[in-house]
Design an enzyme around this catalytic site. Structure first.
Site, mmCIF file in Angstrom:
data_model
loop_
_atom_site.group_PDB
_atom_site.id
_atom_site.type_symbol
_atom_site.label_atom_id
_atom_site.label_comp_id
_atom_site.label_asym_id
_atom_site.label_seq_id
_atom_site.Cartn_x
_atom_site.Cartn_y
_atom_site.Cartn_z
ATOM 1 N N TYR A 20 -37.178 -21.128 -69.443
ATOM 2 C CA TYR A 20 -36.378 -22.349 -69.394
ATOM 3 C C TYR A 20 -37.131 -23.578 -68.930
ATOM 4 O O TYR A 20 -36.684 -24.301 -68.052
ATOM 5 C CB TYR A 20 -35.118 -22.111 -68.544
ATOM 6 C CG TYR A 20 -34.204 -21.097 -69.183
ATOM 7 C CD1 TYR A 20 -33.421 -21.468 -70.287
ATOM 8 C CD2 TYR A 20 -34.146 -19.780 -68.743
ATOM 9 C CE1 TYR A 20 -32.594 -20.546 -70.906
ATOM 10 C CE2 TYR A 20 -33.324 -18.841 -69.360
ATOM 11 C CZ TYR A 20 -32.548 -19.237 -70.442
ATOM 12 O OH TYR A 20 -31.739 -18.331 -71.051
ATOM 13 N N TYR A 148 -22.892 -15.009 -66.923
ATOM 14 C CA TYR A 148 -24.246 -14.849 -67.462
ATOM 15 C C TYR A 148 -24.522 -13.363 -67.640
ATOM 16 O O TYR A 148 -24.346 -12.570 -66.715
ATOM 17 C CB TYR A 148 -25.306 -15.461 -66.536
ATOM 18 C CG TYR A 148 -26.693 -15.239 -67.082
ATOM 19 C CD1 TYR A 148 -27.168 -16.016 -68.147
ATOM 20 C CD2 TYR A 148 -27.503 -14.215 -66.608
ATOM 21 C CE1 TYR A 148 -28.414 -15.776 -68.701
ATOM 22 C CE2 TYR A 148 -28.755 -13.968 -67.156
ATOM 23 C CZ TYR A 148 -29.201 -14.753 -68.199
ATOM 24 O OH TYR A 148 -30.428 -14.509 -68.757
ATOM 25 N N ASP A 249 -20.967 -5.838 -65.267
ATOM 26 C CA ASP A 249 -22.389 -6.178 -65.259
ATOM 27 C C ASP A 249 -22.821 -6.393 -63.812
ATOM 28 O O ASP A 249 -22.622 -7.472 -63.247
ATOM 29 C CB ASP A 249 -22.623 -7.432 -66.119
ATOM 30 C CG ASP A 249 -24.077 -7.878 -66.107
ATOM 31 O OD1 ASP A 249 -24.869 -7.338 -65.314
ATOM 32 O OD2 ASP A 249 -24.415 -8.784 -66.899
ATOM 33 N N LYS A 278 -32.400 -5.401 -62.422
ATOM 34 C CA LYS A 278 -33.011 -6.200 -61.362
ATOM 35 C C LYS A 278 -33.532 -5.391 -60.160
ATOM 36 O O LYS A 278 -34.680 -4.984 -60.180
ATOM 37 C CB LYS A 278 -32.048 -7.309 -60.947
ATOM 38 C CG LYS A 278 -31.949 -8.368 -62.062
ATOM 39 C CD LYS A 278 -31.436 -9.706 -61.599
ATOM 40 C CE LYS A 278 -31.751 -10.799 -62.601
ATOM 41 N NZ LYS A 278 -30.626 -11.221 -63.435
HETATM 42 C C1 LIG Z 1 -30.484 -11.173 -64.891
HETATM 43 C C2 LIG Z 1 -29.196 -10.745 -65.439
HETATM 44 C C3 LIG Z 1 -29.108 -10.173 -66.722
HETATM 45 C C4 LIG Z 1 -30.308 -10.037 -67.642
HETATM 46 O O1 LIG Z 1 -31.282 -9.187 -67.141
HETATM 47 P P1 LIG Z 1 -32.800 -9.311 -67.713
HETATM 48 O O2 LIG Z 1 -33.529 -8.207 -67.023
HETATM 49 O O3 LIG Z 1 -33.277 -10.675 -67.320
HETATM 50 O O4 LIG Z 1 -32.727 -9.137 -69.184
HETATM 51 C C5 LIG Z 1 -27.866 -9.768 -67.160
HETATM 52 N N1 LIG Z 1 -26.766 -9.898 -66.387
HETATM 53 C C6 LIG Z 1 -26.810 -10.425 -65.151
HETATM 54 C C7 LIG Z 1 -25.568 -10.522 -64.325
HETATM 55 C C8 LIG Z 1 -28.019 -10.881 -64.636
HETATM 56 O O5 LIG Z 1 -28.066 -11.452 -63.413
#
Ligand SMILES: *Cc1c(COP(=O)(O)O)cnc(C)c1O
Length: 431
Positions: A20, A148, A249, A278
Site C-alpha cells: 500500500y 477486512y 475470521d 498471523k
Molecule cells: C491480516 C488479515 C487477513 C489476511 O491475512 P494475510 O496473511 O495478510 O493474507 C485476513 N483477515 C484478517 C482479519 C486479517 O487481519
C-alpha cells in the site's frame, strides 16, 4: 559503505513493491539489520521498541530461542515435503493442538499458506457445502461494513467496499451483501435495535446466502473498532435460524490478543468455519489454518467432487508447522492471559490523550491500544517522529495504534505509550 546503503535504498524504492504505497513516490522503508525480543535494529543504528508485533504476528518477540531451536531441529530433518499422499509429525501435532484449543465443534483442519488464502478456503468450503446439499443458489456472502479479510479476490469482495476500493475491480469481483457496521461498542450497553437492519437483510437474502463472514469483536485493518459481544451472539442465532454458515475470521484476534484465546469466546459462540493466521507461527513464517465442523467436511465429501477443491503446493509446510507448535507451547508457558492483562492495564494510560483537541477517541481492548485522531496523519512524518522517540509504530489514516509483542516489559511499554503521548500534540504530523 554509505554509497552501498544509498544504492540499496534507491534500488528498493525503484524496484520493490511495499504494501500500500506508491511505486513512484513511495513512503520511506527503513532497513532492518537485526531484531531480538521486542527490539528492531535499523542499519542507521537506532534500536526501536516494537509496537506492532509485525502486524499482530510476532507475539513472543523476535529471534526467540525456543522457536529458533524448534526450526533448526526441523531443518535438519526436512524443511518441506508435499502434503499430497505424505504427512508428518509437525502437522499432526499442530492440528491436534488447534482442534483442542479452538471453540467447540471445529474438528477438521485445512492448512493454508496465508491469511487471505485461509479466507478463500473458508468461502470455498461454504459454497461447496451448499452445492453438495443441492442448494446451488446459495453462493453469496454477507458481511458487515468496515471489515477486512485479506487481499485475494474472494477475501477482497467482503472487505469494506470503500476502504477496499471495490470500484477498481468491478465486473470481476463477487457481489456481497453488506450489513451496517456493528453499531454498539464493546463496553457500551446493548440495545436490540442495533440488529434490526441485520435481521431484515437475513430475511431478504437467506436463500442466496452461503455464509456470513465477520471478524469477531475487533474490526482490525478496517478501522480498529471493538464491537459488542451481543452482536456476535445475534449473528450466530440469525445464521442458525436462516441456514447460513458462520465464518469467523480470527486471523488478527486469535491466540489471546483480545484477552480471550479466541475473540468468539467473548460471545460464547462457535462458528461453523474459523480462519486463523498471523500469530499462528509466532510471526516466524507464513502459515494459516481453516477449521470447520465435521458436518461441513462430511457434506463436502459427499458432493459431486467428493473432495474439497483446494491444495496449495506448500500446504502444511513442516518448518512453518514446527514454528507454530513451538509458538503455541510458549503461549501456554508464558501465561498469555496475564501478559495481556498487564498490557491492557498499562495501555489505559493512553486515555490521557482523550481530551486532546486532535483526538477523536482512545480505546483499549486486551493487547490493542488505539488512538483515533480527528484528521488523518502523515505516515512518513509521524513515523520519523516515532523513530526519534525510539519506537516502531506505523499509523494509517486516522489510526495510531499499538499491539505489542506479549513479552514486552512494563518499561518498554511505557516507552511506547510516552512516545504516542508526546508525538500526537506535534503540529507537523498531519496529512
Ligand atoms: C491480516 C488479515 C487477513 C489476511 O491475512 P494475510 O496473511 O495478510 O493474507 C485476513 N483477515 C484478517 C482479519 C486479517 O487481519
Amino acid at each position: 559503505m554509505i554509497k552501498k546503503h544509498t544504492d540499496d535504498i534507491q534500488f528498493d524504492q525503484q524496484h520493490i513493491w511495499h504494501p500500500y504505497t506508491s511505486m513512484t513516490t513511495p513512503l520511506p522503508a527503513y532497513k532492518v539489520v537485526k531484531a531480538k525480543g521486542v527490539h528492531i535494529e535499523l542499519d542507521s543504528g537506532e534500536k526501536l521498541v516494537d509496537g506492532m508485533a509485525s502486524w499482530w504476528s510476532v507475539v513472543h518477540g523476535y529471534n526467540h530461542p525456543v522457536i529458533n531451536q524448534a526450526m533448526h531441529q526441523q531443518i535438519d530433518d526436512f524443511s518441506h515435503v508435499m502434503f499430497g499422499g505424505l504427512t508428518h509429525q509437525p502437522a499432526i501435532d499442530l492440528c491436534r493442538r488447534l482442534i483442542k484449543m479452538t471453540p467447540e465443534g471445529l474438528d477438521k483442519v485445512f492448512l493454508a499458506d496465508s491469511g487471505s488464502v485461509s479466507v478463500e478456503v473458508a468461502i470455498k468450503m461454504a459454497i461447496q457445502y451448499w452445492h453438495s446439499k443441492k442448494q446451488q443458489k446459495k453462493t453469496r456472502l454477507m458481511t458487515v461494513l468496515g471489515g477486512y479479510h485479506g487481499d485475494t479476490f474472494a477475501a477482497m469482495s467482503v472487505c469494506d467496499p470503500v476502504n477496499g476500493m471495490h470500484q477498481l475491480f468491478q465486473g470481476f469481483m463477487a457481489n456481497g451483501v453488506f450489513a451496517p457496521r456493528p453499531g454498539i461498542n464493546f463496553d457500551e450497553s446493548w440495545d436490540d435495535s442495533a440488529v434490526t437492519e441485520l435481521q431484515n437483510l437475513f430475511a431478504a437474502h437467506h436463500q442466496e446466502l452461503a455464509a456470513f463472514i465477520i471478524e469477531p469483536i475487533v474490526q482490525g485493518a478496517g478501522g480498529m473498532r471493538f464491537y459488542h459481544p451481543e452482536y456476535l451472539k445475534q449473528v450466530r442465532e440469525l445464521c442458525d435460524q436462516y441456514n447460513v454458515l458462520l465464518i469467523a475470521d480470527e486471523i488478527a484476534t486469535g491466540f489471546g490478543r483480545t484477552g480471550k484465546l479466541f475473540a468468539c469466546e467473548h460471545a460464547n459462540i462457535s462458528p461453523d468455519i474459523l480462519c486463523l493466521g498471523k500469530a499462528l507461527t509466532g510471526g516466524y513464517l507464513t502459515l494459516a489454518a481453516t477449521l470447520c465442523t465435521t458436518e461441513i467436511a462430511e457434506t463436502i465429501s459427499s458432493g459431486e467432487a467428493g473432495v474439497f477443491m483446494h491444495g496449495p503446493t506448500f500446504m502444511g509446510n513442516p518448518l512453518a508447522c514446527s514454528a507454530a507448535n513451538a509458538s503455541l507451547a510458549l503461549l501456554e508457558q508464558n501465561h498469555w492471559q496475564s501478559q495481556i492483562e498487564s498490557i491492557e492495564t498499562s495501555l489505559q494510560a493512553l486515555a490521557d490523550l482523550q481530551s486532546h483537541p486532535q483526538v477523536e477517541n482512545v480505546r483499549v481492548l486486551g493487547g490493542i491500544g488505539v488512538v483515533e485522531t480527528v484528521r488523518p496523519v502523515n505516515t512518513a512524518k509521524i513515523q520519523a517522529h516515532f523513530i526519534k522517540h525510539g519506537v516502531w509504530i506505523r499509523p494509517f489514516g486516522k489510526l495510531v495504534y499499538v499491539m505489542p509483542p506479549y513479552v514486552i516489559s512494563n518499561d518498554e511499554l511505557q516507552t511506547l505509550i510516552e512516545a504516542i503521548i508526546n508525538v500526537i500534540p506535534n503540529e507537523d504530523i498531519w496529512g
